[in-house]
Scaffold this active site. Structure first.
Site, PDB file in Angstrom:
ATOM      1  N   ASP A  81      30.499 -53.024  52.312  1.00 58.68           N
ATOM      2  CA  ASP A  81      31.422 -52.211  51.514  1.00 58.68           C
ATOM      3  C   ASP A  81      31.093 -52.419  50.046  1.00 58.68           C
ATOM      4  OD1 ASP A  81      33.636 -54.380  50.471  1.00 58.68           O
ATOM      5  OD2 ASP A  81      33.013 -54.831  52.522  1.00 58.68           O
ATOM      6  N   ASP A 170      42.985 -49.548  51.712  1.00 57.97           N
ATOM      7  CA  ASP A 170      42.797 -50.950  51.318  1.00 57.97           C
ATOM      8  C   ASP A 170      44.107 -51.436  50.708  1.00 57.97           C
ATOM      9  OD1 ASP A 170      42.139 -53.361  50.158  1.00 57.97           O
ATOM     10  OD2 ASP A 170      40.448 -52.604  48.988  1.00 57.97           O
ATOM     11  N   GLU A 172      46.201 -54.805  49.917  1.00 61.14           N
ATOM     12  CA  GLU A 172      46.031 -56.254  49.790  1.00 61.14           C
ATOM     13  C   GLU A 172      46.701 -56.729  48.512  1.00 61.14           C
ATOM     14  OE1 GLU A 172      42.068 -57.492  48.273  1.00 61.14           O
ATOM     15  OE2 GLU A 172      41.408 -55.480  48.950  1.00 61.14           O
TER      16      GLU A 172
END
Length: 282
Positions: A81, A170, A172
């Protein structure tokens, strides 16, 4: 006694256009969308976040088991990634080293687009990789549905061509402030649901959730309600993926190190290359 009308003060007559201009400027200022709140001194600049940015700081790292990595190539397919941090990526080098899939950061919040997106997204595709895009969520700036729209509109879509992976949320640690973006556990679950629902309605695919078990536990209360519909991409820099968030019995992808060759962040798809292509097709 005759009443004499006082002449209008020249200063007053000149003040009217000035006042009008001031009011017009104020209205224009109020009509401009507010930028994300300024971060405290020493915090990263908005837009600089990337997948796994908080993993080392909060979960630490254990050296990956290289023999396990090699042995799993048959049943688990290597991937990477990337974000603007990597700049122009040497995709032929990664391909020759056995990397078969890649995710590129597309967007963050509703205020950032990766300037290297085209080279990274198209470059991985051109060498033969199966590729997709991810969105770095900032739940404290705008709503989940709004960010899903921004993501889809700027490279995060999906096509059933066998080489495009579904988009990734994503979600987080907040690199700019409070780890949970100032949201309660229930409010965070609602935000994530709004993003996932809008992404599915726009693309026809369920988005992948990228997260770490400790963050998910702290910030969603270890919510299990997305496991039946949304694949999991787990972040843990160690020789095993460890305990997964509630509801998921297995991961679809695993970010296992931030110190890989050519590109630091390396990942495994939980299946062989043919299964990866089936997953891309949907």
């Amino acid at each position: 006694m005759d009443l004499v009308e006082s002449p209008i003060s020249p200063h007053r007559s000149r003040s009217r256009p000035a006042l009008t201009a001031a009011l017009t400027g104020l209205l224009l200022t109020l009509s401009v969308p507010a930028a994300p709140a300024a971060t405290a001194p020493g915090t990263p600049a908005r837009g600089s976040a990337y997948m796994g940015m908080g993993v080392l700081a909060h979960d630490g790292s254990a050296p990956p088991d290289d023999s396990s990595t090699t042995g799993n190539r048959v049943t688990q397919t290597e991937g990477v990634d990337v974000s603007s941090y990597q700049g122009n990526v040497a995709w032929p080098t990664l391909w020759s080293a056995g990397t078969k899939w890649a995710y590129t950061k597309g967007t963050e919040g509703t205020y950032y687009k990766n300037p290297y997106f085209t080279q990274q997204y198209n470059g991985s595709y051109d060498v033969g990789m199966v590729r997709g895009a991810y969105h770095f969520a900032t739940p404290d700036t705008t709503g989940g549905a709004t960010q899903a729209d921004y993501f889809v509109d700027h490279g995060g879509g999906w096509s059933k061509d066998g080489k495009t992976l579904p988009g990734v949320l994503d979600i987080e640690w907040n690199p700019y402030g409070d780890a949970c973006y100032g949201k309660s556990k229930s409010a965070m679950v609602t935000w994530v649901r709004d993003f996932l629902n809008r992404y599915k309605s726009r693309t026809g695919r369920a988005a992948v959730i990228y997260t770490a078990t400790s963050w998910w536990t702290d910030c969603t209360g270890n919510y299990a309600g997305f496991a039946a519909t949304n694949p999991l991409w787990i972040a843990r820099y160690a020789s095993t993926a460890g305990t997964l968030p509630s509801g998921w019995s297995s991961y679809t992808m695993w970010q296992y190190t931030s110190t890989g060759k050519t590109v630091g962040d390396h990942d495994r798809f939980n299946g062989g290359l043919s299964q990866l292509k089936d997953f891309a097709t949907g």
